[in-house]
Scaffold this motif. Structure first.
Motif, short mmCIF file in Angstrom:
data_model
loop_
_atom_site.label_atom_id
_atom_site.label_comp_id
_atom_site.label_asym_id
_atom_site.label_seq_id
_atom_site.Cartn_x
_atom_site.Cartn_y
_atom_site.Cartn_z
N UNK A 109 0.92 -1.28 -0.11
CA UNK A 109 -0.06 0.03 0.13
C UNK A 109 0.93 1.41 -0.09
N UNK A 110 1.69 1.33 0.81
CA UNK A 110 2.90 2.46 1.01
C UNK A 110 3.32 2.63 -0.20
N UNK A 111 3.98 1.53 -0.64
CA UNK A 111 5.00 1.57 -1.94
C UNK A 111 4.18 2.20 -3.03
N UNK A 112 2.80 1.47 -3.41
CA UNK A 112 2.05 2.14 -4.65
C UNK A 112 1.61 3.51 -4.31
N UNK A 113 1.50 3.94 -3.20
CA UNK A 113 0.94 5.39 -2.86
C UNK A 113 2.26 6.35 -3.32
N UNK A 114 3.32 5.81 -2.29
CA UNK A 114 4.39 6.70 -2.29
C UNK A 114 5.02 6.75 -3.82
N UNK A 115 5.35 5.61 -4.56
CA UNK A 115 6.10 5.98 -5.69
C UNK A 115 5.13 6.17 -7.17
N UNK A 116 4.08 5.50 -7.12
CA UNK A 116 3.34 5.65 -8.28
C UNK A 116 2.25 6.80 -8.19
N UNK A 117 2.05 7.35 -6.96
CA UNK A 117 1.10 8.20 -6.78
C UNK A 117 2.03 9.87 -6.50
N UNK A 118 2.65 9.59 -5.24
CA UNK A 118 3.30 10.83 -4.63
C UNK A 118 4.35 11.42 -5.61
N UNK A 119 5.37 10.37 -5.71
CA UNK A 119 6.60 10.77 -6.32
C UNK A 119 6.25 10.97 -7.89
N UNK A 120 5.63 9.98 -8.34
CA UNK A 120 5.44 10.20 -10.02
C UNK A 120 4.55 11.34 -10.31
N UNK A 121 3.64 11.64 -9.75
CA UNK A 121 2.62 12.86 -10.02
C UNK A 121 2.74 14.32 -9.27
N UNK A 153 12.16 11.92 2.82
CA UNK A 153 11.02 12.34 2.49
C UNK A 153 10.16 11.19 1.94
N UNK A 154 10.58 10.33 1.18
CA UNK A 154 9.67 9.26 0.75
C UNK A 154 9.47 7.94 1.96
N UNK A 155 10.42 8.07 2.86
CA UNK A 155 10.39 7.07 4.02
C UNK A 155 9.25 7.53 4.82
N UNK A 156 9.30 9.12 4.89
CA UNK A 156 8.24 9.55 5.79
C UNK A 156 6.82 9.64 5.58
N UNK A 157 6.75 9.77 3.96
CA UNK A 157 5.25 9.45 3.36
C UNK A 157 4.86 8.24 3.68
N UNK A 158 5.98 6.97 3.46
CA UNK A 158 5.75 5.70 3.43
C UNK A 158 5.10 5.52 4.86
N UNK A 159 5.75 6.10 5.82
CA UNK A 159 5.25 5.51 7.20
C UNK A 159 3.82 6.22 7.56
N UNK A 160 3.65 7.39 6.77
CA UNK A 160 2.47 8.19 6.99
C UNK A 160 1.25 7.20 6.31
#
Length: 529
Positions: A345-357, A366-373
């Protein structure tokens, strides 16, 4: 029969605590002592999987504690009819082997959203990322928490809300201590142990009941039919024949977790042989997972709930100490699934939505922080979904699983079938099906399960038939949108070129013909009672 939680002895509790501590210790060693680069190489091995690994990985993903508990539950109440969810699957596993796998491997993709992005463009890939989040939350996280909550309820007498929170906190503790890596390392052992336990349950159960014929003679005749009359209230044949294909296409051909192993195949032939292998392995589902429930109906006919069938067989047939070992393996495997789902869940949101878009230049911190959230947010949302699932009335655990999945499946089945089989399908049709189609499908599911529950409103069709009707509606809309889409010509650039698509080898065809003959034979044999 006394409460299940009173059947555990001090030795069982000692083994449970000891096993969990050992897993934590292994997790600490894996995370902080063992060379981390070696771990990374394990996951970055590229296309190196042979047929045996592919078949066993797919079966291992499919066979979990949730399935064991749910399969015994449905076997207890209806016999082998639920075997259709294992044996009818060979049709869609075959579809994966000869239709979808060649196209996935030809496109050289790592994920299915990436494949659909090549077919329909980035907009479809982005929508699929959100769709994946929904399916992870519901099908892999909430349903696993629900099954785990039922297990904790049975063993410790906790209410569902406390059971679910306990599971999430336990998964969090393992994650913090690196324990989930330990479970990943021991998952093969745990899966083999669970399968061995189910085999022993069947053997010990037959012995205690007086043999195979005693079990057969002490169960209703319809318990041994795969296809039941059209007016059967549990699983009429028409509902299974029409409804299961919608779920089968989604689960076996388009779900990332199931198809991942095939995407990692050395060659197309190895992928197709591996998919054939899981077709043979699925035959074992009925004797290993459903038969213990049928035997339980003979040995313990007055259970308060059929969901207690599996753990009742464990506590009734196994000695002290072994009960504790089996319980802790069930819990550890459930925690593994919960942890893996949260990680996905955290990988898909962080990499495919947050980082990509939104933030392509995000720092590692920051990626780790978003992933934990996202982990925390996902766990909280999943708890609420689980409690909502617990409020569904009139269905046992297996029916809850299949009905919820039946409302998730139609949009994905339509989009992938149209995207792969019909060149003219447009991006607009695909995006509409994935957005509005999901709202329609899940909306009808909410009405069926909660607002006007089928237990109180018998006018509803069977949930499998309902899934089929939703599929037909979405397929019709996708067809009409494509036909009337004035921008259809602009989609031609996104169509993947299949002119040099590899064909299955002779060996692959021979093995598939053999499997088809065996499966047809099983259906003939188990419909003459």
């Amino acid at each position: 029969m006394k409460d299940l939680n009173n059947l555990l002895q001090p030795l069982d509790y000692t083994i449970i605590v000891g096993y969990l501590l050992i897993l934590l210790a292994i997790g600490y060693w894996v995370s902080f002592v063992k060379d981390k680069k070696q771990n990374e190489n394990l996951f970055l091995a590229g296309n190196s999987l042979g047929w045996a690994s592919i078949g066993l990985n797919m079966w291992g993903t499919n066979v979990g504690p949730s399935m064991l508990i749910a399969s015994a539950s449905i076997g207890y109440t209806t016999g082998i009819v639920a075997g259709n969810f294992a044996w009818y699957a060979f049709v869609f596993i075959f579809l994966l082997a000869v239709v979808f796998a060649p196209r996935y491997l030809h496109a050289r993709v790592q994920t299915l959203p990436e494949f659909m992005g090549k077919r329909f463009g980035d907009s479809t890939r982005n929508i699929l990322a959100w769709y994946t989040l929904i399916t992870i939350l519901i099908s892999w996280l909430a349903l696993t928490l629900f099954a785990g909550g039922i297990l904790i309820q049975q063993l410790l007498g906790f209410p569902m809300w406390l059971s679910v929170i306990s599971m999430v906190l336990l998964a969090a503790c393992f994650s913090i201590a690196g324990g989930l890596k330990a479970i990943a390392y021991t998952n093969v052992f745990q899966m083999l142990l669970l399968i061995a336990v189910s085999l022993l349950l069947t053997v010990f159960g037959f012995m205690k009941a007086g043999g195979v014929m005693e079990v057969y003679n002490n169960t209703p005749g319809e318990f041994w039919n795969l296809l039941l009359p059209a007016d059967d209230k549990n699983y009429p044949w028409l509902a299974i024949v029409l409804g299961y294909p919608v779920m089968g296409v989604w689960f076996w051909c388009t779900d990332q977790s199931m198809v991942q192993s095939v995407l990692g195949a050395k060659t197309l032939k190895q992928g197709q042989l591996g998919v054939n292998f899981i077709g043979w392995l699925k035959i074992l589902d009925v004797p290993l997972f459903i038969l213990p429930g049928i035997i339980c109906a003979v040995l313990y006919p007055n259970l308060k709930s059929p969901d207690e069938a599996y753990i009742t067989m464990v506590t009734g047939l196994f000695p002290t100490g072994m009960i504790g070992l089996i319980v802790v393996v069930l819990i550890a495997a459930l925690i593994s699934t919960i942890g893996s789902a949260l990680n996905s869940l955290s990988t898909v949101f962080t990499m495919d939505i947050y980082v990509k878009n939104h933030k392509p230049d995000a720092s590692p911190a920051e990626i780790v922080r978003i992933g934990r959230f996202v982990n925390i947010a996902g766990a909280l949302i999943a708890i609420f979904i689980t409690l909502a699932i617990d409020s569904i009335k009139g269905l046992n655990l297996f029916d809850v699983f299949q009905s919820v999945l039946g409302f998730i499946a139609p949009p994905m089945s339509v989009v992938f079938l149209f995207g792969v089989l019909w060149k003219r399908t447009t991006t607009r049709a695909a995006n509409f099906t994935l957005t509005a189609g999901t709202v329609i499908s899940l909306g009808i599911g909410v009405l069926y399960l909660w607002v006007f529950p089928s237990a109180e409103y018998p006018a509803w069709p069977h949930f499998l038939q309902l899934s089929f009707y939703i599929f037909v509606l979405l397929a019709t809309l996708a067809f009409l949108i494509t036909i009337f889409d004035k921008n259809a010509a602009s989609n031609e650039r996104n169509i993947l070129d299949y002119t040099n698509l590899a064909k299955p080898s002779k060996d692959v065809w021979i093995l598939w013909i053999l499997l088809i003959v065996v499966m047809v034979g099983l259906y003939v044999f188990f419909n003459g009672h």
